[in-house]
Design an enzyme around this catalytic site. Structure first.
Site, PDB file in Angstrom:
ATOM      1  N   TYR A  98      32.267  33.059  32.304  1.00 39.47           N
ATOM      2  CA  TYR A  98      32.068  34.489  32.538  1.00 39.47           C
ATOM      3  C   TYR A  98      33.377  35.086  33.029  1.00 39.47           C
ATOM      4  CZ  TYR A  98      30.204  38.782  34.635  1.00 39.47           C
ATOM      5  OH  TYR A  98      29.959  40.090  34.968  1.00 39.47           O
ATOM      6  N   ASP A 157      41.528  32.277  33.859  1.00 34.66           N
ATOM      7  CA  ASP A 157      40.766  33.160  34.725  1.00 34.66           C
ATOM      8  C   ASP A 157      40.542  32.427  36.042  1.00 34.66           C
ATOM      9  OD1 ASP A 157      38.948  34.657  36.112  1.00 34.66           O
ATOM     10  OD2 ASP A 157      37.606  35.016  34.428  1.00 34.66           O
ATOM     11  N   LYS A 205      38.665  37.908  44.174  1.00 37.12           N
ATOM     12  CA  LYS A 205      37.914  37.249  45.239  1.00 37.12           C
ATOM     13  C   LYS A 205      38.783  36.923  46.446  1.00 37.12           C
ATOM     14  CE  LYS A 205      34.319  35.483  42.137  1.00 37.12           C
ATOM     15  NZ  LYS A 205      33.235  36.424  42.456  1.00 37.12           N
TER      16      LYS A 205
END
Length: 419
Positions: A142, A234, A262
């Protein structure tokens, strides 16, 4: 009706599904979501005053737990000067310099406001740089909710049983090729000559935690480099968590571009994308590829990120995080053996997932074969014992530096009862 249920009832009248991100709704596990009142260290308290050991950690950013003092001090300092200017500040230069000094593959970096924004921009830059349109992603990985990336995605898309999303134009989907994660032959057999970029979670966290098999990332680097395809790691989830320099440091792979988020926000909304200088110099205003953001590099988020990265660099908590993870893994594996339940425990550093299956989980196909109903019962048993896990079989859980041996031992004891 308790306070969380009352809040959820109110939320459903004004927010789609009652939540602002789908996996929070508890749809996968049943029941109604908890509304969280506060957090401290490794613990959270819900709106009804119940306390939990937290392994969600805001889905990964809180590597030092809730309310770390250095982040709170940094935020207080910013509130004295202003929260946003829409103009350059010294802090964003300092954060960019720190990212480039830590992540060796990143020679230049652009700050944005989310991981989704970072991946969308990185793909646009890769397409503009190569002059190619097709991209390759990996089944179950994702990368945010950008149109080109909601094709066989993990995370909440898997949780809700939506392998693709309405609203994604077919023409865009046709430009996205999906390969199986950890499939060596798929890498060798792909026609790479017209591929702008391959984007991958180097350690998958959105199908649950799944590590790359030995040699897999090396082969991906080899085939993309040979074809002039931009390799994008990613590292929104893995960056500054699996090692100071992320998964690329842990596995010794140098991608062309990296997306981050994050941890670099310290609990506030921050994203970033960066990489080779010749690629990043194509981004406006240095080059013709446009990307902009009103709140990009805002002082609050940048200051929280700076405080977090400075502490990471100074304390180097990755050894203790590995020790805590190993302690948890040893206890849970023993609990699995004692119970006789068909389950697999996957862990990479401070990321982990307990899968209810009798076979190793190495890709999205094996992940989807798990017994999700068994996971749902396990989740609610753990919740009832004061352990807050991600409410989905297909999401990684996170250990923070704030978790103690007592937290880990109490969690293992809860697993023994839940199994």
């Amino acid at each position: 009706m308790n306070h969380s249920e009352e809040l959820f009832s109110r939320a459903q009248r004004v927010i789609p599904g009652g939540v602002n991100s789908p996996v929070r709704a508890f749809r996968a596990v049943g029941g109604k979501p908890l509304f969280i009142e506060r957090g401290q260290g490794s613990h959270i308290w819900d709106a009804d005053g119940r306390e939990y050991i937290d392994y969600v950690g805001s889905w990964g950013p809180l590597i030092f737990g809730h309310r770390p003092p250095e982040v709170l001090d940094a935020l207080r300092g910013v509130l004295e000067i202003g929260t946003s200017f829409g103009a350059p500040t010294a802090r964003e230069v300092e954060l960019a310099e720190m990212i480039c000094s830590i992540v060796s593959s990143v020679e230049k970096v652009r700050l944005v406001s989310s991981g989704t924004e970072a991946t969308m921009a990185a793909i646009r830059v890769a397409r503009g740089f190569t002059g190619r349109e097709r991209i390759v992603k990996f089944d179950g990985c994702y990368h945010g909710h950008g149109d080109s990336l909601l094709v066989k995605a993990g995370s909440g898309v898997a949780t809700l049983g939506l392998p693709d999303s309405p609203g994604v134009p077919a023409a865009l989907a046709q430009l996205t090729t999906v390969l199986a994660f950890n499939d060596f032959d798929a890498l060798r057999n792909e026609r790479w000559g017209d591929v702008a970029c391959a984007i991958i979670e180097p350690v998958a966290g959105n199908m649950g935690t799944v590590a790359p098999e030995p040699g897999y990332l090396e082969l991906l680097r080899e085939v993309t480099k040979a074809s002039g395809t931009i390799l994008i790691f990613d590292e929104v989830m893995t960056g500054f968590r699996l090692a100071l320099g992320g998964a690329q440091q842990k596995y010794g792979i140098r991608p062309d571009m990296t997306t981050m988020g994050k941890v670099i926000g310290g609990g506030l909304p921050v994203g970033a994308y960066g990489g080779r200088a010749d690629i990043m110099n194509q981004v406006a205003p240095a080059g013709p590829i446009y990307q902009a953001g009103t709140l990009s590099g805002n002082p609050l988020a940048v200051s929280a990120g700076l405080a977090t990265l400075k502490r990471l660099r100074n304390e180097n908590p990755f050894g203790p995080l590995e020790e805590r993870g190993a302690r948890l893994e040893t206890g849970i594996r023993q609990a699995i053996r004692s119970s006789g339940v068909a389950a697999e425990f996957n862990r990479v550093g401070s990321m982990f997932t307990l899968f209810f299956t009798g076979q190793p989980v190495r890709d999205f196909t094996t992940a989807k074969n798990c017994d999700t109903q068994r996971f749902n019962r396990f989740f609610h048993s753990m919740l009832g014992q004061g352990i807050y896990l991600p409410p989905s079989q297909f999401e990684a859980a996170f250990i923070s530096a704030a978790h103690t041996d007592a937290d880990i031992d109490r969690t293992v004891a809860a697993v023994e009862k839940a199994l």
